[in-house]
Design a protein around this motif. Structure first.
Motif, PDB file in Angstrom:
ATOM      1  N   ASN A 439      83.205  52.905  63.947  1.00  0.00           N
ATOM      2  CA  ASN A 439      82.190  52.040  64.546  1.00  0.00           C
ATOM      3  C   ASN A 439      82.598  51.737  65.981  1.00  0.00           C
ATOM      4  O   ASN A 439      83.122  50.679  66.292  1.00  0.00           O
ATOM      5  CB  ASN A 439      82.079  50.751  63.718  1.00  0.00           C
ATOM      6  N   ILE A 440      82.325  52.688  66.866  1.00  0.00           N
ATOM      7  CA  ILE A 440      82.881  52.658  68.213  1.00  0.00           C
ATOM      8  C   ILE A 440      82.510  51.407  68.995  1.00  0.00           C
ATOM      9  O   ILE A 440      83.346  50.799  69.646  1.00  0.00           O
ATOM     10  CB  ILE A 440      82.428  53.910  68.999  1.00  0.00           C
ATOM     11  N   ASN A 441      81.246  51.016  68.915  1.00  0.00           N
ATOM     12  CA  ASN A 441      80.810  49.904  69.752  1.00  0.00           C
ATOM     13  C   ASN A 441      80.676  48.590  68.988  1.00  0.00           C
ATOM     14  O   ASN A 441      80.065  47.646  69.458  1.00  0.00           O
ATOM     15  CB  ASN A 441      79.492  50.262  70.438  1.00  0.00           C
ATOM     16  N   GLY A 442      81.252  48.535  67.794  1.00  0.00           N
ATOM     17  CA  GLY A 442      81.158  47.319  66.992  1.00  0.00           C
ATOM     18  C   GLY A 442      81.981  46.183  67.581  1.00  0.00           C
ATOM     19  O   GLY A 442      83.093  46.385  68.038  1.00  0.00           O
TER      20      GLY A 442
END
Lengths: 552, 552
Positions: A439-442
């Motif tokens: 979840n790269i941009n979490g």
């Protein structure tokens, strides 16, 4: 009180007296005073000084020698050198009980029950040397006063001194519950970490450890009669808390004026019990987890099963008997309905009993709470049990508000006593990004980071009537440990958790501007004592109170 | 490569080989292999093995004994017990130079200049026991290979093993600059903390320490000939880096393949020099600080003063001679115009020379950079010097992009070589709230927290032409220390800073899903080696790769 000392109550307090939390009543003078090289702490008129109290006096004496906390000014006190070295000396501190006679131990008072305790004390440090006097009605009061006495002093080249004698303190807490919550399930903390945290808590007069000891991820608590749960559910055989460990922790805490409120979170947050008791867990590790739980892994106690209900009640009875506290939390947060909808056994149990899920939850809760009430204990629950479910809670039940501080009024409206623990003010884990994988941009679900200023500025009685305000027992900051472990325990907690310690001891309305210099002292003192509190600012700012304020 | 090992390149790599950064070329098998109890590292055909290389071999051998890193599965490897204990043994690792003959030391190669280094290596670990072979063209290459070799193994009950022999690695970095920046001015870090950080950096093949050693708040660097600056400008006489300390740090770093690029930030960020040299600083500690600087305290070098320019050039010359590196940063960020507008001397200097502020900045920069160029060093600057000012920079100047990754293309368009250091991807300090005082609801200026995933997913050549892409030297994560100090150095940096280490060694395009299990290994291994890396997830998740992914 002369005019100068009145002046000093307002202007001298902050930079020059490193007391935390702020006493209810403090007057100071402007006379230098230093501790005698033979300074000692004495007891007067107390039959049989409790060993935990005399131990506390010994620790205080040692800290006075080892803290070596320099005053936080650019010259670190050097310009006061002649005043300090020519100052009169204080030879002793004498502890007295107002009532005289015998006294209970700090430990027994710490655990005897919320609201029954007397933590008040008064402290007089004379300007002309001689002996200081600390008096209280109880050993617990003397213990709190010792903590304060230990915070009056700075070090200059090996001399322990204050520039502000005489000092008079009259003090008592605003709220009976000042807590800190630690989650030891998501990641495990060795006993030494917990004991060091208890020490730190006691230094700021926090009096409750809310021990979220188990959860879905691991079950480190070795419960007599239920050893199989931790055998299969702890991360490893060494990542457990045995009954001996619990005794050790509970005793260590109590001797420091801290009651340990343990939590066995039910019926949700129990997945790992499926490792030893698959028959009791619905939707164990079901995927996709997001449909079955707020975080992985999914899995909840089969609350509609009579066997599971009995198992849980017995587990809670056994676990609660490990702890002397009158408080015990059965949790009750984040129940996932879909988990039960998809669990054939739960559906069958509900059908055969002709119950709704909420009715089954009520039955389950009555069973687990009645073993606590029978043992003379008070059940504590997360807010959903009071606000979201159709459960008949005993009137004595205490509610932890966590989802939002906006929910406080609703809990009070239902007449329950409550503890502030809201994520929007008190969660120490917020702001570290999302921890679920891929979840790269979490971001953190409770972004942003909750600063000490945020917690410190909380109003515990906002939106409450005067009568409702009486239901507020206090509050706490909390460390959920999805992204924490022994490596960052100290820096993520300290000095931030001191914010709620002062809020709920001294009462609301504290000013962050005035508090910051004292909180720097807390942080620097903690580091001297081996607790890795973080720097809140560049040291340049710490040495120059106010210079780094937003409007300075 | 047989079909099975080809399969394993894609599917077996991630959970079972704790290598970080990912090698350019890795093939593995499925044969268990364990280290002999008499395992040793040997050199073959190298005249005069450099002592820093033999020391590295000794450290590697020791780590193989002491890491005790269990495989991150629920059973921690127990189910492989019989395979492990009946495996063939590897008796040695032999290091060979491709060229044979003599070899320079790791240290001399580490500091000889960006882009001139050969860090490539190849490693063969046979499945049938016997000896593994590591070969390279340079000592630095052998050093990198040793690091990789040390990451191939897990521990099971005292046996050091892999399940994936044979292992073949062909490796070389994608970018020559892989860095980590540490600010030692806002808060001071003892030499031991810096050396521990250098160790950790070397374990993930980071090869540059960008040492932001001084700033407005304190000047801990003792510069020969300029001792008065640190005498008056360090936080205390013990919070300094003496020339002996610098030698120690630089040597320690070089022996670990790390070049130390020091930064003396000028002309801004220099307030504290006013303590010893008030004549050189404009607007020292001017208030309100927000009108004169981006953070307190205000104060900048009087760039229009010929005396100040000479002083600064001499200071930079003296400081740069303390460091063997060919790189030296003169900073150049966040220049505040108002500070100079309100400084009568600067206005007078400008008027008497008939210069604008920008022209004076150009003269100042030419002076400070020419001492570096004369010494055969390369000036490094923050992006403003290339993008916001009218300064003629030497073509060889290297630019650090920090304000935003959106500015990378503009720097490249000007033809400068650049290092990625953008706050929106690489700042380790973001997300801890605002640190200026009296600001209850203030958040971090660069919110939110920059996760490892964010840094890891950065594209170093986004929006660049092929020619411009050649200007990218690499990148780094950065720790500004307004809210950090020795107490939280390890947990705020590790394992996060490993993200850029892999990005710039292995090249972009890595998958966070595949990387996470290896990054858990990094974190657990670091803890075993005494670096307090944080838990990225609950241990439950660390033991079950993928189970806690957002979509699992």
């Amino acid at each position: 009180m002369n005019l100068l000392s009145l002046f000093c109550v307002f202007l001298c307090l902050t930079p020059a007296l490193a007391i935390w939390p702020r006493p209810q009543n403090l007057t100071t003078g402007s006379t230098p005073l230093r501790l005698s090289s033979t300074f000692s702490i004495k007891f007067s008129g107390i039959n049989q000084v409790p060993s935990d109290l005399s131990d506390a006096a010994t620790r205080t004496t040692n800290f006075l020698k080892t803290d070596k906390l320099q005053v936080l000014t650019p010259d670190r006190g050097a310009s006061s050198s002649s005043a300090v070295h020519s100052a009169r000396t204080l030879s002793s501190l004498t502890l007295k009980l107002n009532s005289g006679a015998t006294v209970k131990s700090v430990s027994s008072e710490a655990t005897q029950g919320l609201g029954t305790q007397d933590e008040s004390y008064s402290l007089q440090v004379p300007a002309n040397g001689g002996s200081a006097v600390l008096s209280a009605n109880t050993a617990l009061g003397l213990f709190r006063g010792l903590t304060t006495f230990g915070q009056l002093w700075y070090d200059l080249d090996g001399t322990t001194y204050t520039l502000q004698a005489p000092i008079q303190v009259m003090d008592a807490p605003a709220y009976p519950y000042r807590g800190f919550m630690l989650d030891t399930s998501r990641n495990y903390f060795p006993v030494t970490d917990i004991k060091r945290t208890l020490d730190a808590m006691s230094w700021v007069k926090i009096n409750h450890l809310h021990w979220h000891v188990v959860d879905s991820q691991s079950f480190p608590l070795v419960v007599p009669g239920f050893e199989e749960i931790s055998q299969k559910g702890a991360y490893s055989s060494s990542q457990v808390y045995t009954p001996a460990n619990v005794n050790d922790i509970v005793s260590y805490a109590a001797a420091r004026g801290i009651d340990v409120m343990v939590e066995i979170d039910t019926p949700g947050h129990t997945t790992i019990i499926s490792q030893s008791h698959p028959e009791h867990i619905a939707c164990p590790e079901a995927t996709p987890w997001a449909q079955f739980a707020n975080e992985p892994p999914a899995g909840q106690l089969r609350l509609a099963s009579p066997a599971t209900t009995t198992f849980t009640a017995n587990l809670i009875k056994a676990a609660s008997s490990m702890f002397p506290s009158k408080l015990f939390s059965t949790g009750g947060d984040e129940l996932n309905e879909n988990c039960y909808t998809k669990d054939p056994q739960t559906q069958q149990d509900l059908a055969s009993q002709g119950k709704t899920l909420e009715q089954a939850l009520d039955t389950f809760t009555q069973a687990t709470h009645s073993v606590l009430l029978d043992a003379g204990k008070t059940p504590v629950v997360w807010e959903e049990m009071a606000l979201e479910h159709q459960v008949q809670l005993n009137n004595e039940t205490i509610v932890l508000v966590w989802i939002s501080s906006d929910h406080v009024a609703a809990v009070a409206q239902k007449g329950f006593r409550l503890i502030h623990a809201a994520s929007d003010f008190f969660y120490l884990d917020c702001g570290a990004g999302d921890w679920v994988g891929a979840n790269i941009n979490g971001n953190s679900w409770c972004d942003p980071f909750k600063t000490w200023q945020k917690a410190y500025s909380f109003n515990p009685i906002a939106n409450l009537t005067d009568d409702q305000a009486k239901l507020v027992l206090g509050g706490q900051q909390l460390l959920w440990t999805e992204q924490s472990g022994p490596s960052n325990l100290d820096p993520i907690v300290w000095p931030r958790a001191a914010a709620s310690a002062e809020l709920f001891w001294s009462g609301p309305g504290g000013d962050v501007r005035a508090a910051l210099p004292r909180l720097h002292d807390v942080a620097y003192r903690f580091v001297q004592r081996g607790v890795k509190a973080i720097a809140l600012q560049p040291q340049w700012c710490a040495l120059r109170p106010g210079a780094c304020d937003v409007d300075a």
